[in-house]
Structures are given as structure tokens and as C-alpha cells.
Design an enzyme around this catalytic site. Structure first.
Site, PDB file in Angstrom:
ATOM      1  N   GLY A 143      70.718 -73.165  25.511  1.00 51.99           N
ATOM      2  CA  GLY A 143      70.393 -73.354  24.250  1.00 51.99           C
ATOM      3  C   GLY A 143      71.174 -74.805  23.450  1.00 51.99           C
ATOM      4  O   GLY A 143      72.300 -74.867  24.240  1.00 51.99           O
ATOM      5  N   CYS A 144      70.776 -75.080  22.622  1.00 49.48           N
ATOM      6  CA  CYS A 144      71.488 -76.283  21.999  1.00 49.48           C
ATOM      7  C   CYS A 144      72.719 -75.680  21.527  1.00 49.48           C
ATOM      8  O   CYS A 144      73.873 -76.689  21.918  1.00 49.48           O
ATOM      9  CB  CYS A 144      70.555 -76.705  20.673  1.00 49.48           C
ATOM     10  N   TYR A 145      73.076 -75.099  20.690  1.00 47.23           N
ATOM     11  CA  TYR A 145      74.223 -74.403  20.053  1.00 47.23           C
ATOM     12  C   TYR A 145      75.126 -74.171  21.102  1.00 47.23           C
ATOM     13  O   TYR A 145      76.402 -74.549  21.406  1.00 47.23           O
ATOM     14  CB  TYR A 145      74.150 -73.235  19.213  1.00 47.23           C
ATOM     15  N   ALA A 146      74.731 -73.294  22.116  1.00 48.54           N
ATOM     16  CA  ALA A 146      75.459 -72.987  23.353  1.00 48.54           C
ATOM     17  C   ALA A 146      75.896 -74.239  24.197  1.00 48.54           C
ATOM     18  O   ALA A 146      77.081 -73.959  24.547  1.00 48.54           O
ATOM     19  CB  ALA A 146      74.435 -71.846  24.270  1.00 48.54           C
TER      20      ALA A 146
END
Length: 857
Positions: free
Chosen positions: A669-672
């Protein structure tokens, strides 16, 4: 003393740009004179201007163009012709763009058509629309429909504007006088013979946008139908505006051979050759001829822009523009001797723009004398709004010795034309610019690499040898003075050089000079890939932002090509933004997937689907037992896989060799991604729960309408959501083996994420200690940049990587705050997907990925 409404509006616009508006809703009226009331509209000015400054261009560009547009009377700013289809399909976007202009004190004259709506009504009544030579035959029954449609569409646009706080005035008659074009042939179709300016001027004087139809009247009062493009041209001839804007669905003129949008057309230089092009025919040829005829009757400062409604602000307020800009311009010339310059005074005037000459450190005469004793080639336009001088250089890379442009040269894109002409003649070039030059962003966009030192920036393009780049940098470093500029500061970390041009040896990566390292990168990039064979990619779920970005990157990839794109909503439509071959959207079903896999039609499957949807497609691929293709899943469905079939594809942290050997890869994921990269180097130093405060642009909420991607809800707002147990919180924690608290928010910008992360420390560390840990851990990583300062989200938007900085340590040295930025659509999704494809296909990991991160300190 306030002397007139125009000057006050200009003052208000400049004040808003400089200071912003402090109150969210202010509406008041000031009497400028007994006849001219002025309404000050401020309720949404602040948010629209901030959105413009942050999202479409630099403050310098915006202020420059606003000053330019307010330098003439208000009715001379712009004529905007709106196609009827735009009112039907893009009314909110159109109203928003016009509201923006209104709220910064600009009053375009808006004229709209209604062709599609007329055809729809006629066809519903069983009447086939009839044309001769592209002109609608308008009998009495058709005229009744035409008039009804014009009034309805005009009211619809005016109402939408009024809802946004815009004072708009419908002007549906009384502007165009006309005679019959050919009564026997076309019936109620008019040929405009005159334009009555009074209703338009009265509207603007009253502080209202004039919204016009193209209906005309004969002297006896008979209503006649007139082509909206023709009517817009007649308005432009009367008011002589700076801009004539045609809004259309294509967003500009498209080169029929390459499929690319034509950015700028300089008619004086290009018109004859342009008409000879094989793709310039039919409507395109007619449009170009009509525009040339129009511009021949207007001042050279006028220009025509053909753009998409969503790009209106970018076209008007940035140097790069957005659609197709057409202007008369001037013919360009080249000179190789001072004797060739027929107007020496113009040459001297152009040279006086040079900062060194303007400062008195050298003179025009001494520079001209130096040209007499050297080989050079000069480029310019007839009035010398732009002058470029190229000299040979001992390094073998020619040097752009001078690039001098007037304000008109920048505003009218003469700079682009000159630079394009230079690039045709010089496949490699170097040049130097002062780092405080307001146009440095323009130069960065045209360079393959740069090096900054002591107040100056060396740029180059077309230099493929690392040795030659080193020579250029060394010579430049020896030439610049030792005086520090204060902008690019030196210290424990200095920028050696950066470049983003691929070479046969791969891609250069940024280098650092710094203190002693404490450890080495345990997971360095693999050696360059050995595979150069082509691979076929099938993209399932191509409608969203990530899918569109991936399509654009595959289009430029040296080895990948799209074979299929699947989208239920777009089935049957032609894929835009892909130029390698024509692709049409399909709606692939499970049986289609099985058949394609069994026939070995696909090398890489990319699943760009919502969470929870991917499994049936993966099962269909697996059911064939071929196990030849690679599957990349962009959703969260397999990020927590425990079967061992799926590999977590974060190359900078996970074992690259393992990713390279995998058949099934779950894309993080992007945030991750940003959080893991920002926390991982300090896991062994961490004494407690790291807290991640994340803020994303609204593209992260996807394309399905919701409050998290509704710009009206987001305006001047920050929306927190899923503050505990978010799926990315689980993802970060499970991958790091460390519990992490994650608090996501969505903000009013479009793309890009900023994460502020607080990490408790088990032993004292200084800011320098922490920074060195990160520099060493990510040494050699092309897509990770370590900065001494907190990175800005606006700097990462559109860039392919992660920037980590700040490294703020508290007084007790038991807590550090790190800031990470990432573009959620690129390294947070499509760029990372491309990395994983490259590794799995044994390509160079960075093939097709620009090295474009910028270091701030």
C-alpha cells in the site's frame, strides 16, 4: 483614494495573492461612484488561490500571469468558447474554473454552443439533422429547437455559476447582428455583420460574467442561427482579448501520426509546413486556417488556446500550459556572425537582459567583442524577445552561453520555440543558470541532469557518458566562485549531481558525500538485468488513477507492451495515453482469463482492482496449470498471505532476489510503503510504539464519489478517518514485526502523501546519528532520497520515489520525528508495480522509471 473599479479589483487580486483572505465568508459593497457599484467577493477566493498556487504552478508564474491579464481592460482578458457537450458532461468542472477566474478579479466573455442537445431533441422527434458543408440547415421547426436549447443551456450554466457565488448575467440576444448567410440554401442561418458591445460591457461593469449564446438577429428582428466558433471569433475581433480559449473534449489539437497533443503552434514559423502534414486534413485543417485568419486581425499579443475544461487554470497561469497554444509569433532566425544582425540596437537591447551585464560586471560592448573572436550560433525571433547564443566548448559539449528572454518571450512561449530549434541542431548541450533565477523550474524540465554549487546550477542534456558528465561537473565547480549562496547549503551532505537520462549502462543514481557510515545497505539493488525480450501485460481494472499511471509508464517502457486492458465501465472505448498500438477497453470475464492464460497470450497480469475482488481472477489464471505468467496484485488481498505463494513486493526492504524469483507478487500500500521505509532503519533502536500521522491527497480515495474525494467537502478542511485498526496499520506492523499506530487523513490536494512519524528511542541518538543511519541504510537506492529538511508534499507530487527527512530529536534524545513523503499513485502504487515487474522479468529494476527526486537540503 479609490479611482476606479478596475484598479481596485487589481489591488484586491494582488492582495489576495500576497496575503490571502482571512475570513471564509465576506460579501460587501463599496461605492466607487454614483454609477458604478463594486461588489467585493472574498468568500472562496482564499481557497481557490491557494489551490492554484499549490497545485498548478509556482507563485511566480501565477503572479506574473495575473499581472499580465489585469494589464488590459477587463473585457480584453479572454473570450472563452464552450462546446455544448461540455455543459452537459462537465458542467461542475466548467463552473468551478470560471468561478476561479471570477474570484481573482478576471471577467472572461463566455460564449457557448448547444449542438449535441439540438441533435438529441431532433432525433427524439424523428428528425434527421441536416448539414451542408458542415453548416446546419435551420428551418423554422429546427430554429424553435435551437432557441429552446440555447435558452436552457444558458440558464443551466448561469445557475451553476450563481450557486458557486459567481454573479453571472445571461445574454441570449442583442449582441450579434446578421444577414441571411444563404436563405435558399441554409434557411435561418446568419452571417454576422456587426457586434453590439454594450450588453457585454454593461455586464462586466456590473461585476457579472457575461454568458452569451450565438443567436443573432436581422435588422427586422428575425432570429438566426450562427456557428458558435464563428461568433466567438467575431467577439474576439471586436474586443481584441489577450486570450481566445476553445474548450473541447480532446484538450487540444492531436498529431494524427504520433497521437500526441501539439503543445504550441507558431503560425509565422510553422503554418505552411503544418498544412503539408498528412494528418492535417478535414476539420483540423479548417480549424487551423480559421484561427490563423482570426489572429491575423488581432494584436500579436493575442493567442488561441484549445484545451480541456479541467486544464483551464493550468493553461492560463503556468509557463508549461496544458492544451494547444496557437499564436502568430514571428519567424525564427539563426545567425553565425555579428554582421548578420540587421538591427544592432535590438541585439544590444536583448543583451542588456543578461544579469552580468545588468549588474555592471561586464558590458555589452565587451561581450560583442568576445563574439567577434569566437565561433557561435545565435537563435532569435524577429523582435528578439528571446535570444540564445551557443558556443563550442573544450569539453566537446556545446555551451548555451546566453538564453535571454523578455517578459513577452516567456508569456508567449517564444522560449519554447527557441529551445526546440536549438535542440534540433544540438543533440547535446550544457548551460548555467543562477539558482535564484525565477525560471529555474523551466530549465529543470528541459535538462537531463543538473549540478548546483555556490549560487549557480549547471544543466545538461544529451550527455550519455558518465565520464563526460564528471568532466562537465568538475569544470563547472572550478569556474564558480567560492562564495556560498545560502540556498543550496553545503554541510555533511552535499549533492554531487543528479541525472535522469537512461544510458546504455543503465541509469545514473544520485551520490552523497557524508561522514562515516555505521553499516551498509543489507539489501542493495541487484546487478543490471540481463533480459531484453518484450513482455505482454494485461491490466485488469484500468479505469482508476493507478491504472492510468501504469498505462503511461508502460507506454514509455523499453520492453513492456500492453496486450489487454479491462474495464467494465469503459468497455469498447479506445484507450487514451498509450501510443505503442491501438488498444480498446475490454470487459474480460473469468472464461476469457482462462483462455488467454492457456494460450500463453499474457506474460504479466496486473490486478488493479478494489480490495476483495481479485481472487476469482487469480484462481482462473491458476486453473490452467501453465504457471508461466506473473501476477502482480495491487490490492490488499494477498499482502497478509501465509501460504508462501505470494511475495511482498517492497524491493527496498524485502529480499530482491526473492521478488525476482516470485510468480505472484503483492504490491504494498501507499501509506504502508512510506511508513515502512521511514521506520525500518530505526526498528532496532525503537523502545515503544511509533505513531504515524498520515495525510493523503484525495486521489487516494479513488474515483468513486465520496466525501473523501469531494473537493467541496475538502476545501479548507482536513478529514480524519479509520483512526484505529486501518488496514495499512496492520500491514505496516506485520511487515516491520513492530506494533505501529497509524492515523490517516485526507486533504484538499490531489496526489501525494506526507507522514509525520514519532519514534521513541531506547538509547540517545543525535539528529546527525539518525541521518547517517538512514543515509547508509539506503545507499544506492535510486527511489529513496534522504534530506536534511522535512520534505514537502508538493515536491513529491508526480515524482517516482520516497523522500525522508527532518530527523528532529528532542532534548532528552529519547524520541525522533521523521517526515516521509511519497506520491500515492506512483511509488505508492504504479511505480512500485513496475519495479516488481522489472525484477520478476529479470529487467533492470529501474527500467522505465525516471530518476527525478529532488533533494531539498
Amino acid at each position: 483614494m479609490i479611482r476606479n473599479s478596475g484598479s481596485l479589483r487589481n489591488q484586491l487580486a494582488r492582495y489576495v495573492l500576497k496575503r490571502g483572505v482571512q475570513r471564509p465568508a465576506i460579501v460587501s459593497s463599496i461605492k466607487v461612484s454614483s454609477k458604478t457599484p463594486l461588489t467585493i467577493r472574498c468568500y472562496s477566493t482564499r481557497s481557490t488561490v491557494i489551490q492554484l498556487l499549490n497545485n498548478i504552478g509556482s507563485k511566480r508564474e501565477v503572479e506574473q500571469y495575473l499581472k499580465y491579464f489585469t494589464s488590459v481592460s477587463q473585457q480584453q482578458f479572454a473570450v472563452i468558447k464552450v462546446g455544448g457537450a461540455i455543459i452537459t458532461q462537465q458542467l461542475p468542472e466548467l463552473a468551478s474554473c470560471l468561478a476561479f477566474l471570477y474570484h481573482v478579479g478576471l471577467y472572461p466573455i463566455v460564449l457557448h454552443g448547444t449542438g449535441p442537445q439540438i441533435n438529441e431533441i431532433l432525433e427524439s422527434e424523428g428528425i434527421e439533422p441536416d448539414y451542408i458543408d458542415g453548416i446546419r440547415i435551420t428551418d423554422e421547426k429546427t430554429m424553435a429547437v435551437v432557441r429552446k436549447c440555447f435558452l436552457e443551456q444558458n440558464l443551466k450554466l448561469v445557475t451553476a455559476l450563481e450557486k458557486m457565488g459567481v454573479h453571472a448575467r445571461p445574454i441570449t440576444a442583442g449582441v450579434f447582428q446578421a444577414d441571411y448567410l444563404d436563405k435558399d440554401k441554409y434557411q435561418l442561418v446568419g452571417n454576422i455583420t456587426g457586434v453590439n458591445k454594450a450588453p457585454i460591457e454593461a455586464s462586466i461593469q456590473a461585476g457579472a460574467l457575461p454568458i452569451l449564446t450565438s443567436l443573432a438577429e436581422t435588422p427586422s428582428g428575425q432570429i438566426l442561427n450562427v456557428n458558435a466558433d464563428v461568433a466567438a471569433g467575431e467577439i474576439a475581433r471586436v474586443f481584441e482579448p489577450l486570450k481566445i480559449v476553445y474548450l473541447n473534449e480532446k484538450g487540444g489539437i492531436i498529431n494524427g501520426n504520433t497521437g500526441e497533443k501539439v503543445s504550441v503552434i507558431n503560425l509565422d514559423e510553422e503554418y505552411e509546413d503544418l498544412l503539408k502534414q498528412s494528418w492535417v486534413k478535414y476539420g483540423t485543417k479548417l480549424k487551423i486556417k480559421e484561427i490563423r485568419d482570426l489572429l491575423m486581425h488581432l494584436p500579436r499579443s493575442s493567442s488561441v488556446a484549445i484545451i480541456d475544461v479541467n486544464d483551464l487554470q493550468k493553461e492560463l497561469f503556468t509557463d508549461s500550459g496544458a492544451g494547444t497554444l496557437i499564436r502568430r509569433g514571428y519567424k525564427l532566425f539563426t545567425r553565425t556572425s555579428l554582421d548578420d544582425f540587421q538591427q544592432p540596437d535590438l541585439l544590444r537591447s536583448a543583451l542588456n537582459r543578461d544579469p552580468e551585464i545588468a549588474s555592471g560586471s561586464t558590458s555589452v560592448a565587451s561581450y560583442l567583442k568576445s563574439l567577434e573572436s569566437s565561433q557561435f550560433k545565435a537563435y532569435g525571433d524577429e523582435p528578439l524577445d528571446v535570444l540564445a547564443i551557443i558556443k563550442e566548448d573544450p569539453t566537446g559539449v556545446p555551451r548555451l552561453d546566453k538564453f535571454l528572454a523578455s517578459k513577452a518571450g516567456w508569456l508567449n512561449n517564444v522560449t519554447d520555440n527557441i529551445f526546440t530549434a536549438v535542440k534540433k541542431d544540438y543533440p547535446a548541450l550544457q548551460w548555467t543558470v543562477q539558482e535564484d533565477d525565477p525560471n529555474t523550474a523551466w530549465f529543470f524540465a528541459r535538462a537531463d541532469g543538473s549540478f548546483a554549487k555556490n549560487g549557480k546550477i549547471l544543466f545538461w542534456y544529451g550527455v550519455d557518458s558518465i565520464d563526460k558528465v564528471s568532466t562537465l561537473v568538475e569544470n563547472f565547480a572550478n569556474q564558480v566562485s567560492e562564495k556560498q549562496s545560502g540556498v543550496f547549503k553545503t554541510g555533511s551532505q552535499t549533492r554531487s549531481f543528479s541525472t535522469r537520462r537512461p544510458t546504455p549502462a543503465g541509469q545514473f543514481t544520485r551520490q552523497f558525500k557524508r561522514g562515516l557510515a555505521t553499516s551498509s545497505n543489507p539489501n542493495p539493488p541487484l546487478k543490471k538485468g540481463t533480459n531484453t525480450s518484450k513482455a505482454r501485460v494485461a491490466l485488469i481494472g484500468a479505469r482508476g488513477y493507478t491504472g492510468q499511471n501504469l498505462i503511461s509508464m508502460i507506454d514509455k517502457h523499453p520492453y513492456l507492451e500492453l496486450s489487454h486492458v479491462s474495464s467494465r465501465e469503459l468497455q469498447g472505448q479506445k484507450l487514451k495515453g498509450y501510443n505503442k498500438k491501438e488498444i480498446v477497453y475490454e470487459n474480460l470475464q473469468i472464461e476469457d482469463i482462462k483462455k488467454m492464460e492457456a494460450n500463453n497470450e499474457v506474460d504479466v497480469w496486473v490486478m488493479a482492482l478494489p480490495n476483495g475482488v481479485c481472487k476469482p481472477f487469480v484462481d482462473a489464471i491458476d486453473s490452467t496449470s501453465s504457471e508461466k505468467s506473473i501476477i502482480i496484485d495491487l490490492s490488499a488481498d494477498y499482502r497478509f498471505d501465509t501460504t508462501g505463494e505470494w511475495v511482498y513486493g517492497l524491493p527496498e526492504l524485502n529480499n530482491r532476489q526473492k521478488i525476482s524469483n516470485a510468480r505472484k507478487i503483492s504490491n504494498p500500500g501507499c501509506y504502508a510503503t512510506a511508513a515502512q521505509i521511514a521506520i525500518s532503519p530505526l526498528v532496532e533502536y525503537c523502545s515503544g510504539l511509533p505513531s504515524v500521522f498520515g495525510v493523503s491527497g484525495y486521489s487516494g480515495a479513488g474515483t468513486k464519489p465520496s466525501p473523501k474525494n469531494d473537493i467541496n467537502v475538502l476545501r479548507d478542511n482536513l478529514i480524519p478517518y479509520s483512526l484505529t485498526d486501518h488496514i495499512h496499520e496492520r500491514e505496516i506492523s506485520s511487515q516491520l514485526g513492530l506494533p505501529v499506530a497509524f492515523m490517516p487523513h485526507v486533504a484538499q490536494w490531489f496526489q501525494g502523501i506526507s507522514e509525520t512519524i514519532s519514534i521513541p528511542l531506547k538509547k540517545p541518538l543525535t539528529s546527525r546519528d539518525v541521518r547517517n543511519i538512514y543515509q547508509d541504510r539506503y545507499q544506492g537506492e535510486q527511489l529513496i532520497t534522504i534530506s536534511g529538511e522535512a520534505p514537502y508534499v508538493k515536491d513529491i507530487s508526480g515524482k517516482h520515489g520516497v523522500v525522508i527527512g527532518a530527523f528532529a530529536v528532542n532534548a532528552k534524545q529519547d524520541r525522533v520525528v521523521v517526515v516521509a513523503t511519497i506520491d500515492n499513485l506512483l511509488k505508492g502504487a504504479s511505480t512500485q508495480c513496475l519495479q516488481n515487474i522489472n525484477l520478476a522479468m529479470k529487467y533492470d529494476e529501474y527500467a522505465g522509471i525516471p530518476d527525478d527526486l529532488v533533494i531539498r537540503g
